[in-house]
Design an enzyme around this catalytic site. Structure first.
Site, PDB file in Angstrom:
ATOM      1  N   HIS A  84     -23.214 -26.992  13.278  1.00 44.33           N
ATOM      2  CA  HIS A  84     -22.739 -27.049  11.895  1.00 44.33           C
ATOM      3  C   HIS A  84     -21.756 -25.925  11.551  1.00 44.33           C
ATOM      4  O   HIS A  84     -21.247 -25.867  10.433  1.00 44.33           O
ATOM      5  CB  HIS A  84     -23.924 -27.014  10.932  1.00 44.33           C
ATOM      6  CG  HIS A  84     -24.708 -28.289  10.889  1.00 44.33           C
ATOM      7  ND1 HIS A  84     -25.215 -28.894  12.013  1.00 44.33           N
ATOM      8  CD2 HIS A  84     -25.063 -29.097   9.849  1.00 44.33           C
ATOM      9  CE1 HIS A  84     -25.856 -29.998  11.672  1.00 44.33           C
ATOM     10  NE2 HIS A  84     -25.776 -30.145  10.367  1.00 44.33           N
ATOM     11  N   ASN A 196     -29.488 -25.202   4.688  1.00 40.52           N
ATOM     12  CA  ASN A 196     -29.560 -26.172   3.603  1.00 40.52           C
ATOM     13  C   ASN A 196     -29.738 -25.421   2.297  1.00 40.52           C
ATOM     14  O   ASN A 196     -30.696 -24.669   2.137  1.00 40.52           O
ATOM     15  CB  ASN A 196     -30.743 -27.111   3.843  1.00 40.52           C
ATOM     16  CG  ASN A 196     -30.451 -28.530   3.415  1.00 40.52           C
ATOM     17  OD1 ASN A 196     -29.628 -28.751   2.541  1.00 40.52           O
ATOM     18  ND2 ASN A 196     -31.138 -29.485   4.028  1.00 40.52           N
ATOM     19  N   TYR A 280      -0.605 -21.122 -34.219  1.00 40.02           N
ATOM     20  CA  TYR A 280      -1.952 -21.351 -33.700  1.00 40.02           C
ATOM     21  C   TYR A 280      -2.392 -20.302 -32.681  1.00 40.02           C
ATOM     22  O   TYR A 280      -3.571 -19.955 -32.599  1.00 40.02           O
ATOM     23  CB  TYR A 280      -2.031 -22.729 -33.020  1.00 40.02           C
ATOM     24  CG  TYR A 280      -2.008 -23.901 -33.955  1.00 40.02           C
ATOM     25  CD1 TYR A 280      -1.873 -23.753 -35.333  1.00 40.02           C
ATOM     26  CD2 TYR A 280      -2.126 -25.196 -33.448  1.00 40.02           C
ATOM     27  CE1 TYR A 280      -1.840 -24.841 -36.182  1.00 40.02           C
ATOM     28  CE2 TYR A 280      -2.104 -26.302 -34.284  1.00 40.02           C
ATOM     29  CZ  TYR A 280      -1.961 -26.125 -35.656  1.00 40.02           C
ATOM     30  OH  TYR A 280      -1.937 -27.209 -36.484  1.00 40.02           O
ATOM     31  N   ARG A 283      -3.664 -17.622 -34.976  1.00 45.25           N
ATOM     32  CA  ARG A 283      -4.639 -18.048 -35.979  1.00 45.25           C
ATOM     33  C   ARG A 283      -5.887 -18.693 -35.363  1.00 45.25           C
ATOM     34  O   ARG A 283      -6.986 -18.598 -35.913  1.00 45.25           O
ATOM     35  CB  ARG A 283      -3.960 -19.045 -36.924  1.00 45.25           C
ATOM     36  CG  ARG A 283      -4.780 -19.408 -38.103  1.00 45.25           C
ATOM     37  CD  ARG A 283      -4.155 -20.352 -39.107  1.00 45.25           C
ATOM     38  NE  ARG A 283      -2.892 -20.914 -38.790  1.00 45.25           N
ATOM     39  CZ  ARG A 283      -2.545 -22.187 -39.036  1.00 45.25           C
ATOM     40  NH1 ARG A 283      -3.435 -23.004 -39.572  1.00 45.25           N
ATOM     41  NH2 ARG A 283      -1.343 -22.639 -38.763  1.00 45.25           N
ATOM     42  N   PHE A 328     -30.796 -29.584  -2.711  1.00 47.08           N
ATOM     43  CA  PHE A 328     -29.611 -28.930  -2.134  1.00 47.08           C
ATOM     44  C   PHE A 328     -28.318 -29.384  -2.796  1.00 47.08           C
ATOM     45  O   PHE A 328     -27.255 -28.817  -2.539  1.00 47.08           O
ATOM     46  CB  PHE A 328     -29.515 -29.281  -0.639  1.00 47.08           C
ATOM     47  CG  PHE A 328     -29.610 -30.755  -0.399  1.00 47.08           C
ATOM     48  CD1 PHE A 328     -28.558 -31.602  -0.701  1.00 47.08           C
ATOM     49  CD2 PHE A 328     -30.778 -31.308   0.106  1.00 47.08           C
ATOM     50  CE1 PHE A 328     -28.660 -32.973  -0.508  1.00 47.08           C
ATOM     51  CE2 PHE A 328     -30.884 -32.673   0.310  1.00 47.08           C
ATOM     52  CZ  PHE A 328     -29.817 -33.512   0.007  1.00 47.08           C
ATOM     53  N   GLU A 413     -25.257 -38.995   3.573  1.00 48.88           N
ATOM     54  CA  GLU A 413     -24.827 -38.166   2.436  1.00 48.88           C
ATOM     55  C   GLU A 413     -23.651 -38.889   1.769  1.00 48.88           C
ATOM     56  O   GLU A 413     -22.483 -38.562   1.971  1.00 48.88           O
ATOM     57  CB  GLU A 413     -24.438 -36.775   2.935  1.00 48.88           C
ATOM     58  CG  GLU A 413     -25.619 -36.067   3.597  1.00 48.88           C
ATOM     59  CD  GLU A 413     -25.222 -34.858   4.428  1.00 48.88           C
ATOM     60  OE1 GLU A 413     -24.068 -34.398   4.299  1.00 48.88           O
ATOM     61  OE2 GLU A 413     -26.067 -34.389   5.203  1.00 48.88           O
TER      62      GLU A 413
END
Length: 522
Positions: A84, A196, A280, A283, A328, A413
């Site tokens: 991973h 995880n 603006y 203000r 997760f 997933e």
């Protein structure tokens, strides 16, 4: 030094930062160690019984139906960290990587992840000795947690990867020789527990909480300086107005800015002028800055929940109950980070409008382009080009990362949060806002000068003097990039904010609202 007990004490964004910066020491108490050990024993019993439990004796993701033998469960833990670790791009800042360690330590120490006590001790060693793993910034989709960056974060447990240590970037192999360490022997479930979770997203969110708060607080001060420089009206900041539309952020910002005008000769000088109302960008500061304050408050609340949550999978409750769920998933933070990103961008957007307004020459006594001798001089014209470019760049970053999802893990997933992208993007936008506010600070200080010999309130006068100690009044053109860099440093170091708070305490100026604690503490 103050001590924080992981897994027991309530962790805030500010405390996490203090631990990462060495200002607070993190520990694991005997009571919490006992809880961690007991939870670990549950995992060992599950392995012995042989009942299929996801992540303990099965493969991961789409391989969840693949049984893993008792003998292979340890090999699986090492393999998952290596397989991973596929991150790309530049490494994240060392502080963010260290925050990831701190935040993961808090989550694992709750005693529901099946982690081993020895593994927690090694993570603590990395925090205490500033041996911070090198983590690439790209590769996470924000569910099944931040798998990729967390894998890189914990490669050093196996003796792999690189670390920043004593001012050098070295391999973990070299670190082990210097520190006399050996690889950690990960047991069943530990690899998955480590990688995880949401700690990459959360570390970025913690930094967003800190840096956006700084920008919001300084934007109020710089905006007030600009109002004085252009002799805007104080009435839009009256509490009577905001009690009729009582948003917390609006009330807070209006109170802060009104307090800055206390004792100002500049504001008194035009109290009976015939101008009815301001543009603006002057203000509507309470409405715009206040809305961004509300977005910040929302993020802070969610960050505190996440800091004190268990976010890995599966969750080990007891021997009879192990739950494979979705804690997760980064969606709770992803949405809030996208909201905060937009809130930050709007602070830069309205700041750029005030810079532009200051250059128009429509305020009595303030020359066009903030310089009397223009033609041969361009004055502050091109500084606004830079603020416009930064504000526009921020707008292009406001598309919500969380609106996207790409299926991963062979469809297991099939909805992800992209919270990691939301966090990285929000920090980039905030860094641009710091630069815009620096340009407004210089512009407001220049406009301020044309009100002399009148004085402002004590706080704004002190801030103007602090600017002038670093950046002189510009009578002719010069290399303004040098001025901007000095202004950026003032904003990044919170110099004007710290000075404002010091002066407010010294002069007993009520520099707050009834919502002060909510908006000033994290």
């Amino acid at each position: 030094m103050q001590t924080f007990r992981f897994g027991e004490d309530y962790l805030t964004a500010g405390t996490a930062l203090k631990i990462a910066r060495g200002e607070v020491r993190g520990t694991l108490s005997a009571a919490q160690r006992a809880k961690v050990i007991a939870n670990r024993e549950v995992v060992e019993k599950i392995v012995e019984k042989g009942d299929a439990v996801y992540g303990i004796n099965t493969g991961f993701g789409p391989l969840c139906t693949t049984s893993i033998s008792k003998e292979e469960t340890k090999i699986l833990q090492s393999n998952i960290l290596q397989s991973h670790s596929v991150g790309v791009g530049n490494p994240v800042e060392t502080e963010i990587a260290k925050l990831m360690l701190v935040l993961k330590m808090q989550s694992l120490s709750k005693g529901n992840s099946g982690i081993n006590e020895n593994t927690l001790d090694r993570i603590l060693w990395h925090i205490e000795n500033d041996a911070i793993p090198v983590v690439p910034e790209q590769g996470s989709v924000g569910a099944s947690g931040d798998l990729c960056p967390l894998s890189h974060l914990f490669l050093p447990l196996l003796g792999l990867g690189k670390v920043d240590y004593k001012g050098e970037r070295i391999t973990t192999e070299v670190l082990f020789k210097e520190a006399d360490l050996a690889p950690v022997d990960l047991g069943p479930k530990e690899g998955l527990a480590l990688i995880n979770g949401t700690q990459f997203i959360l570390a970025h969110a913690v930094k967003v909480v800190e840096k956006l708060h700084s920008c919001l607080s300084q934007a109020d001060i710089v905006g007030a300086m600009m109002i004085e420089g252009l002799q805007g009206s104080v009435k839009p900041f009256y509490p009577e107005l905001h009690e009729l539309r009582p948003y917390k952020g609006n009330i807070h910002v209006a109170a802060r800015i009104k307090s800055l005008f206390k004792g100002s000769e500049i504001m008194e000088d035009h109290i009976d002028c015939d101008r009815v109302q301001d543009p603006y960008s002057l203000r509507c500061i309470p409405q715009v800055h206040g809305s961004s304050r509300n977005a910040w408050l929302h993020l802070k609340e969610l960050v505190e929940i996440e800091c004190n949550s268990v976010t890995d999978n599966p969750i080990v409750i007891d021997e009879e109950l192990t739950i494979s769920g979705g804690s997760f998933h980064g969606q709770p933070l992803a949405l809030a980070l996208d909201y905060a990103c937009l809130a930050a961008s709007e602070i830069g957007n309205i700041s750029d409008r005030r810079i532009y307004l200051a250059l128009e020459g429509n305020s009595p006594g303030v020359p066009k382009l903030l310089m009397k001798d223009t033609g041969i001089n361009s004055g502050y014209m091109i500084l606004q080009y830079t603020s416009a470019a930064l504000a526009s760049e921020n707008k292009t970053s406001c598309f919500p990362a969380s609106a996207d999802s790409i299926p991963t893990s062979l469809g297991q997933e099939d909805h992800v949060s992209m919270g990691s992208i939301a966090g990285r993007k929000a920090l980039r936008v905030i860094e641009n806002v710091e630069k815009i506010l620096a340009i407004e600070l210089l512009t407001a200080a220049q406009a301020f000068e044309f009100r002399r010999p009148m004085k402002s309130g004590l706080i704004l006068d002190a801030i103007h003097n602090a600017v002038r100690e670093k950046v002189s009044f510009a009578e002719v053109d010069r290399v303004f990039a040098d001025d901007i860099e000095l202004g950026i440093e003032m904003i990044k170091s919170r110099q004007i904010l710290n000075l404002a708070e010091t002066m407010a305490a010294k002069e007993k100026v009520n520099f707050s609202s009834r919502f002060n604690e909510e908006f000033e503490q994290y």
